[in-house]
Scaffold this active site. Structure first.
Site, PDB file in Angstrom:
ATOM      1  N   ASP A 110       0.828  -1.198   0.000  1.00  0.00           N
ATOM      2  CA  ASP A 110       0.000   0.000   0.000  1.00  0.00           C
ATOM      3  C   ASP A 110       0.871   1.260   0.000  1.00  0.00           C
ATOM      4  O   ASP A 110       2.027   1.229   0.433  1.00  0.00           O
ATOM      5  CB  ASP A 110      -0.904   0.027   1.239  1.00  0.00           C
ATOM      6  CG  ASP A 110      -1.917  -1.105   1.215  1.00  0.00           C
ATOM      7  OD1 ASP A 110      -2.206  -1.621   0.118  1.00  0.00           O
ATOM      8  OD2 ASP A 110      -2.412  -1.465   2.301  1.00  0.00           O
TER       9      ASP A 110
HETATM   10  N1  URA Z   1      -1.478  -6.062   3.576  1.00  0.00           N
HETATM   11  C1  URA Z   1      -1.937  -4.799   3.658  1.00  0.00           C
HETATM   12  O1  URA Z   1      -2.999  -4.557   4.233  1.00  0.00           O
HETATM   13  N2  URA Z   1      -1.214  -3.819   3.100  1.00  0.00           N
HETATM   14  C2  URA Z   1      -0.030  -4.023   2.466  1.00  0.00           C
HETATM   15  O2  URA Z   1       0.597  -3.081   1.971  1.00  0.00           O
HETATM   16  C3  URA Z   1       0.430  -5.345   2.391  1.00  0.00           C
HETATM   17  C4  URA Z   1      -0.311  -6.350   2.967  1.00  0.00           C
END
Ligand code: URA
Length: 274
Positions: A110
């Site tokens: 993310d």
């Molecule tokens: N899970 C998430 O919620 N965000 C990420 O960036 C990676 C795994």
């Protein structure tokens, strides 16, 4: 064109030259922009021998296939896990030097997540790393609101029901407290969108910070945030080994290859205080 033994699909040869992706290569073929030995080819099934056949796109010879390239990036928060962004936001392309090889990120972290992001030009390995069938472990250090109870850990280790269905069991370990909050280590074997955040939200512990420390056989180690490095031969071979293991259970359902991927270098990422 080529005998079956030495032959590769035309779109794959174009993609391996680094010119474009396999999907876009297919579009170029269908559009009549590709010739093989001087003849326009518009069918997608054609296989060629890249050592003998001459392929041109828009009248120009394509480059010979590029060697496998694997890069590990310690992604900072505040960067998109894409190589370009139409809105011109910061992307991981701002952080790496690709030396002319067209590489792409294997999955996503993310915008506000940090940590280990693999980039490669090898589509088969990228696919194996992401497909649930291969059960590649992804490990995160996560700062959450509050402190997990033993029951909540058991819930995560059983699997949590999300709006897109139940998750596979996760592995969870408490690391330390940070005032009213805490750090945990969590390993998952799938790669659904926002999966770690959604699993923890579902049991009442929203995520404050998230950092990936391991991805299959790879460990982030001491690579500083914002830095990248090429994988060692041993690391690249450990990724290639994923392709040799695709066990399917007697029920017809895929089985985990191994819950304990070999760790090639010790992760010594220091945890921030509080
Ligand atoms: N899970 C998430 O919620 N965000 C990420 O960036 C990676 C795994």
């Amino acid at each position: 064109m080529a005998s079956q033994a030495s032959s590769i699909r035309l779109q794959k040869v174009i993609a391996q030259s680094g010119l474009t992706s396999r999907r876009k290569a297919e579009a170029l073929i269908v559009a009549g922009r590709v010739t093989v030995n001087g003849r326009v080819v518009t069918e997608l099934g054609i296989r060629i021998d890249p050592t003998r056949d001459h392929v041109k796109v828009d009248g120009r010879h394509i480059k010979p296939p590029q060697p496998d390239t694997f890069l590990m990036l310690n992604k900072p928060a505040g960067y998109l896990s894409t190589m370009s962004d139409p809105l011109d936001r910061p992307t991981i392309a701002d952080l790496i030097v690709t030396r002319g090889v067209r590489i792409f990120p294997v999955g996503r972290l993310d915008y506000d997540s940090e940590g280990l992001l693999l980039l490669t030009n090898n589509g088969a390995i990228a696919h194996a790393c992401l497909h649930p069938r291969y059960h590649v472990a992804k490990t995160y250090e996560v700062k959450i609101k509050g402190i997990l109870t033993d029951e909540e850990i058991a819930q995560l280790e059983k699997g949590v029901v999300l709006d897109d269905g139940p998750t596979e069991p996760a592995r969870v370990r408490k690391l330390h407290k940070a005032e009213a909050n805490s750090w945990i280590e969590m390993t998952i074997y799938e790669g659904r969108k926002h999966q770690v955040k959604r699993m923890l939200e579902a049991i009442g512990h929203p995520v404050i910070k998230l950092r990936r420390t391991k991805f299959g056989p790879l460990s982030l180690g001491t690579l500083p945030v914002g830095h990248s490095r090429y994988l060692t031969d041993a690391e690249a071979n450990a990724l290639r080994a994923l392709l040799r293991h695709q066990p399917v259970g007697s029920s017809g359902h895929p089985k985990p290859v191994s819950r304990r991927a070999p760790v090639l270098s010790k992760s010594v990422t220091p945890l921030p205080s509080a």
